[in-house]
Design an enzyme around this catalytic site. Structure first.
Site, mmCIF file in Angstrom:
data_model
loop_
_atom_site.group_PDB
_atom_site.id
_atom_site.type_symbol
_atom_site.label_atom_id
_atom_site.label_comp_id
_atom_site.label_asym_id
_atom_site.label_seq_id
_atom_site.Cartn_x
_atom_site.Cartn_y
_atom_site.Cartn_z
ATOM 1 C CD GLN A 271 41.986 0.479 -48.545
ATOM 2 O OE1 GLN A 271 42.731 1.436 -48.679
ATOM 3 N NE2 GLN A 271 40.683 0.567 -48.785
ATOM 4 C CD GLU A 320 35.769 -5.606 -57.940
ATOM 5 O OE1 GLU A 320 36.313 -5.193 -58.977
ATOM 6 O OE2 GLU A 320 35.523 -4.879 -56.960
ATOM 7 C CG ASP A 363 36.390 0.847 -50.576
ATOM 8 O OD1 ASP A 363 36.629 2.049 -50.809
ATOM 9 O OD2 ASP A 363 37.279 0.021 -50.277
ATOM 10 C CB CYS A 390 40.075 7.223 -51.466
ATOM 11 S SG CYS A 390 39.583 6.861 -53.165
#
Length: 433
Positions: A271, A320, A363, A390
């Site tokens: 971030q 991930e 996310d 986002c």
């Protein structure tokens, strides 16, 4: 409404009056033509009656820029020049976009209005695309000081030095300061001197809670002849094939969120707003049970959510696909024996786990959830999905699919990670109906 709007496609110098009704994702205000077409107006604000130069006209919509400042202006419009000289001023910014920095879009807008617009955009997008009749969008959580917040910036070499991409999306505007970059990051830019081919990109990163600093050159092996850095910082060359060469210092940056140390590889996602990253984590935490069973963290990066939420769950799986991020997450999760890291695509990780977790945190990048991820969530439904987004449009698209699969959207909290821009982060909570 817009009066005198041409019907034919194309651009031109025609000026029309448009009564602006709202703000669109992307930073432009919008109003409607008499025939129903939407007119997007760069530099305009809701409530203004604007003289608009049409630049791109289509059958159902048109784009334009301000011909002159609206009179009277919206009370949400800041008087005078923007804090950053590289932002420019409307309407000149619209007429000469090659001379204005493209990094910010809303420096002419009062900060309280920016927060309101971001919540409005989320609400409107969830209604139009997500099919949610009454989206439960809360007021945007903002910053006490919406300046000097970015822990990283990415600049590009141009004819007169390092700069940002202009508002025309390709010219490089040289800068001598950036008011949304943290001083530790701006100091890196000022201390850097290098012989770079035109178009070379450089990422400047800083650990705002640790004082650590890093400069990352994104360039082929023979592209950089020499580098001089008059400041204590790690210097890394990131190659197009994914290799990373360390010219000075360490191959990672160290940052802290909620007093927990995170190791971050040079090209890994983290971030950009350290202060609001802690706010984001807390919003996700509040949506979790105090004592949960299983948490799956999709698109887990270097482990921010998996690590900070681990104390609330009996077992945690972090998924991930970036090898460097997974390697860093191993260090970041040290001592948390109930956290398992999977190097896999989000869909592959879900398929491998094949279990219905208490909570799934997702996310994803701007593209949102893949169709396979949505399908697998429906096959093994968790009680709660916490969706960190986002990009409002892909969030809304995915919420629509998840609601059709048996979840209800119970809350959407905008978090202002990007003051002075139209970008908005949000935490949406979906629970099984």
């Amino acid at each position: 409404m817009a009066r005198g709007l041409p019907v034919t496609a194309g651009g031109g110098d025609s000026v029309v009056e448009v009564d602006l009704e709202g703000m669109a994702h992307g930073g432009a205000a919008f109003g409607r033509a008499a025939d129903g077409r939407v007119v997007f107006v760069g530099g305009g604000l809701p409530g203004e009656s604007a003289a608009v130069v049409l630049t791109d006209v289509h059958e159902r919509f048109a784009h334009g820029i301000l011909s002159a400042l609206p009179d009277p202006p919206s009370p949400d419009r800041l008087a005078g020049a923007a804090p950053c000289p590289h932002f420019g001023a409307w309407p000149a910014r619209g007429r000469s976009p090659a001379g204005a920095c493209g990094g910010c879009q809303w420096q002419h807008v009062r900060y309280d209005a920016q927060l309101r617009f971001k919540a409005d955009v989320l609400r409107d997008t969830l209604r139009r695309i997500g099919g949610i009749a009454d989206p439960p969008v809360r007021p945007t959580l903002g910053m006490p000081d919406p300046w000097r917040y970015r822990n990283q910036i990415r600049v590009r070499s141009g004819p007169t030095g390092l700069g940002f991409v202009a508002a025309d999306d390709h010219t490089v505007v040289a800068i001598d300061a950036c008011p949304i970059a943290h001083p530790a990051v701006d100091a890196l830019r000022a201390a850097l001197d290098a012989d770079l081919p035109p178009g070379t990109e450089v990422t400047l990163r800083a650990g705002l809670a640790t004082g650590d600093r890093m400069i990352v050159f994104h360039a082929p092996e023979d592209a950089v002849d020499w580098i001089e850095v008059e400041i204590d910082a790690s210097v890394v060359l990131a190659r197009p094939d994914g290799r990373v060469d360390v010219a000075a210092g360490r191959p990672f940056l160290v940052e802290a969120v909620e007093d927990h140390i995170f190791v971050i590889p040079p090209t890994a996602f983290f971030q950009v707003n350290t202060a609001m990253a802690a706010v984001l984590v807390e919003q996700v935490r509040q949506a979790c049970p105090a004592h949960g069973g299983t948490l799956i963290d999709l698109y887990s990066g270097v482990g921010l959510f998996a690590v900070r939420l681990a104390e609330r769950f009996r077992e945690v799986f972090a998924v991930e696909d970036n090898p460097a991020s997974v390697a860093a997450a191993v260090d970041n999760a040290a001592g948390l024996d109930h956290v398992t890291l999977l190097e896999a695509d989000a869909a592959e990780g879900l398929a491998h786990l094949a279990l219905g977790a208490d909570v799934v945190v997702a996310d994803p990048p701007r593209a949102g959830l893949s169709a396979d991820v949505v399908r697998l969530l429906k096959q093994h439904p968790p009680d709660t999905i916490i969706y960190v987004s986002c990009e409002p449009s892909t969030l809304a698209r995915d919420v629509r699919q998840l609601v059709s699969g048996g979840w209800s959207l119970v809350g959407c909290q905008p978090v202002d990670m990007f003051p002075q821009t139209y970008h908005v982060e949000s935490v949406s909570v979906l629970r099984r109906a």
